[in-house]
Design a protein around this motif. Structure first.
Motif, short mmCIF file in Angstrom:
data_model
loop_
_atom_site.label_atom_id
_atom_site.label_comp_id
_atom_site.label_asym_id
_atom_site.label_seq_id
_atom_site.Cartn_x
_atom_site.Cartn_y
_atom_site.Cartn_z
N ASP A 62 -3.99 10.20 2.83
CA ASP A 62 -4.58 8.86 2.87
C ASP A 62 -3.97 8.03 1.38
N TRP A 63 -2.42 8.22 1.41
CA TRP A 63 -1.83 7.41 0.32
C TRP A 63 -1.99 6.03 0.28
N ALA A 64 -2.12 5.68 -0.80
CA ALA A 64 -2.00 3.97 -1.07
C ALA A 64 -0.92 4.12 -2.23
N VAL A 65 -0.21 3.14 -2.01
CA VAL A 65 0.93 2.50 -2.89
C VAL A 65 1.26 1.07 -2.97
N THR A 66 1.27 0.53 -4.04
CA THR A 66 1.05 -0.88 -4.28
C THR A 66 2.11 -0.88 -5.36
N MET A 87 -1.55 3.45 -7.42
CA MET A 87 -1.36 4.60 -6.36
C MET A 87 -2.80 5.42 -6.29
N ALA A 88 -2.90 5.85 -5.11
CA ALA A 88 -4.16 6.79 -4.90
C ALA A 88 -3.86 7.63 -3.72
N TRP A 89 -4.62 8.67 -3.80
CA TRP A 89 -4.75 9.78 -2.59
C TRP A 89 -5.86 10.48 -2.43
N THR A 90 -6.03 11.06 -1.57
CA THR A 90 -7.04 12.21 -1.22
C THR A 90 -6.68 13.53 -1.32
#
Length: 128
Positions: A62-66, A87-90
């Motif tokens: 569930d990566w978010a990369v902006t 960025m964020a991940w689980t």
């Protein structure tokens, strides 16, 4: 593909959970100078970088990369970049969500017609 698009493609692959190793230069003579600094790691050499990226892909989801400020300079066979990235991940094992405001910088080299990272540094000052 130019260097900017290669970096953006790396971000896309990270979001999609695709293999990241192919974005880095292959190990070989003199390539032990390849380095990737992550938030909590230092990987040296193409083989170590690829192994670390494989572990990352296997243990996170569930990566978010902006990207917020990508700047790229390209000269013949060399390019360098900087960016501010949220960025964020689980964590796939614990389910914990991690999020960071990060600073990225690095260098790419054109090898066999493709841009490959030869150095990358990701750092953060604060956890969100």
């Amino acid at each position: 593909m130019n260097a900017r698009r290669r970096i953006e493609s790396y971000y896309d692959a990270l979001r999609a959970g695709e293999p990241l190793g192919p974005y880095f230069a292959e190990s070989g003579s003199g390539d032990d100078a390849l380095v990737k600094f992550g938030i909590s790691e230092r990987l040296v050499g193409g083989d170590e970088i690829r192994a670390g990226l494989r572990r990352q892909t296997e243990t996170t989801t569930d990566w978010a990369v902006t990207s917020r400020a990508l700047r790229v300079t390209e000269r013949d066979r060399r390019a360098w970049f900087s960016d501010d990235v949220a960025m964020a991940w689980t964590d796939a094992e614990t389910g914990d969500r991690r999020a960071f405001e990060t600073r990225w910088s690095g260098a790419l080299e054109r090898r066999d017609g493709e841009w490959r990272f030869v150095g990358m540094h990701v750092s953060t000052a604060d956890e969100l």
